[in-house]
Design a protein around this motif. Structure first.
Motif, PDB file in Angstrom:
ATOM      1  N   GLN A 132      42.035  33.272  38.791  1.00 16.60           N
ATOM      2  CA  GLN A 132      40.726  33.867  39.068  1.00 16.60           C
ATOM      3  C   GLN A 132      40.899  35.347  39.390  1.00 16.60           C
ATOM      4  O   GLN A 132      41.686  35.729  40.245  1.00 16.60           O
ATOM      5  N   ILE A 134      38.742  38.791  40.459  1.00 15.06           N
ATOM      6  CA  ILE A 134      37.496  39.333  40.993  1.00 15.06           C
ATOM      7  C   ILE A 134      37.640  40.843  41.059  1.00 15.06           C
ATOM      8  O   ILE A 134      38.604  41.359  41.625  1.00 15.06           O
ATOM      9  N   THR A 147      33.725  38.411  37.872  1.00 19.21           N
ATOM     10  CA  THR A 147      34.857  37.489  37.911  1.00 19.21           C
ATOM     11  C   THR A 147      35.089  36.849  36.550  1.00 19.21           C
ATOM     12  O   THR A 147      34.169  36.759  35.723  1.00 19.21           O
ATOM     13  N   PHE A 249      30.010  37.469  40.275  1.00 23.36           N
ATOM     14  CA  PHE A 249      30.601  36.594  41.293  1.00 23.36           C
ATOM     15  C   PHE A 249      29.584  36.336  42.389  1.00 23.36           C
ATOM     16  O   PHE A 249      28.977  37.266  42.927  1.00 23.36           O
TER      17      PHE A 249
END
Length: 388
Positions: A132, A134, A147, A249
């Motif tokens: 992941q 971000i 994201t 996000f």
């Protein structure tokens, strides 16, 4: 008349001989002058230097050159001479690695040391072991978080690129800032090797090496810090990295810091129904009443508090509120996955939290996972000079 004609005729007959004598006399003078000059020595040719040969096993994964600004202050442009800086040292070849990853592989951002709340750290890029990613995206003064999830090769090409910038071998002690405090750039990388740095004003020194001289209204009165190539190149890579396909996000936890006011301005009555300012303040107190902690809100409660505080600030008022006899300042920040609000005696949030679980898998990276090329900034065309 005949006498004059005969003289002209005789002169015409002798002119070739006179011309030839004059020509030979000039040629002799030229040869004498040339013999008196030193024979020039031809310049010694400069041997070409060898250029580094790119690895034949690395697969390059291009990234787009068009991107929004990552940092609210704008993307700094690297100065050709950011200060006295030794040249880069040769790196060992990139090799394969297998390791047990930490929950957060990379986090980069800015840290305001003078901030009076525990929200001084402002990450603009976080990469987790799960893939992941971000990232902060800014359009002018408005910033959002985007994201996406990188696959194993995407993770490895990112880490390989940081490795090739020389960051793991960078020595932070080489940077000596002439002025402390203010905003610092921070970077933490936990891969097959780990390195963590916090550099005061790095973006300013790279953008304009004479910025402090200008601020002090002097010339060459401040010793510029040494910015090694490994640091400058890593900073440049992170600033230019922007993958496509980022989605918005959505954070679900809000950290709230409540304290005595330090901002000047007119206070606003706390009119948020169902959420008591005095109760939040009581919940934020530690065993020592003089100390406080940030509290976490979730769900609709978090959304309502965040929207209310933002509304007051957008009107040009400080986030200072009154309820009964209380007058308190409220500062809030949405939390990232694995981030925990500052507890009693802590000055910043923690990312990741100590209790955040360690991944139950291993990561493997190969040289063949490739590198991410860094686009070269396009120089503006030269300004034509006016014609005389």
């Amino acid at each position: 008349m005949a006498s004059v004609h005969s003289r002209i005729l005789n002169l015409n007959r002798r002119w070739p001989a006179v011309f030839m004598a004059l020509f030979l006399w000039c040629l002799g003078l030229l040869l004498i002058f040339s013999a008196c000059q030193a024979t020039p020595t031809p310049p010694t040719p400069i041997a070409p230097t060898d250029s580094p040969v790119p690895s034949q096993t690395a697969t390059l994964h291009p990234i787009p050159t068009s991107r929004p600004t990552l940092a609210p202050s704008g993307t700094p442009v690297l100065s050709p001479t950011p200060g006295p800086s030794p040249t880069s040292t040769a790196l060992p070849p990139l090799v394969a690695h297998t390791w047990q990853p930490a929950p957060v592989l990379v986090q980069a951002g800015y840290y305001d040391k003078d901030n009076l709340s525990p929200f001084g750290k402002e990450p603009y890029l976080v990469l987790y072991a799960t893939g992941q990613l971000i990232m902060k995206q800014c359009q002018g003064a408005r910033c959002t978080l985007g994201t996406q999830t990188l696959d194993r090769q995407g993770i490895c090409s990112f880490l390989n690129t940081i490795d090739r910038q020389g960051f793991f071998d960078y020595d932070p002690s080489t940077f000596q800032s002439p002025q402390g405090g203010g905003r610092a750039f921070y970077l933490e990388v936990n891969a097959w090797r780990s390195k963590s740095v916090q550099i005061d004003g790095l973006d300013q020194w790279l953008q304009d090496p004479s910025w402090l001289d200008k601020q002090l209204h002097c010339t060459n009165c401040v010793a510029r810090p040494v910015v090694l190539a490994a640091l400058a190149n890593t900073f440049d890579f992170l600033n230019r990295y922007h993958p496509t396909g980022l989605k918005t996000f959505q954070a679900d936890r809000l950290a709230v810091w409540i304290s005595q006011p330090w901002l000047a301005g007119t206070s606003t009555p706390w009119l948020l129904q169902g959420i008591s300012l005095s109760q939040m303040y009581t919940d934020s107190r530690c065993s020592d009443p003089a100390n406080g902690r940030a509290i976490e809100l979730t769900g609709s409660e978090a959304v309502r508090v965040s929207e209310y505080v933002n509304q007051i600030v957008s009107l040009g008022n400080p986030p200072v509120f009154t309820e009964g006899n209380l007058k308190l300042q409220v500062v809030d920040q949405w939390l990232l996955p694995g981030e925990v609000a500052a507890g009693c005696g802590e000055t910043t949030d923690s990312l990741p939290a100590v209790s955040y679980p360690t991944p139950d898998f291993q990561l493997q990276c190969q040289p063949s996972d490739g590198l991410i090329p860094i686009p070269t900034p396009t120089l503006p065309p030269p300004i034509p000079l006016p014609l005389p």
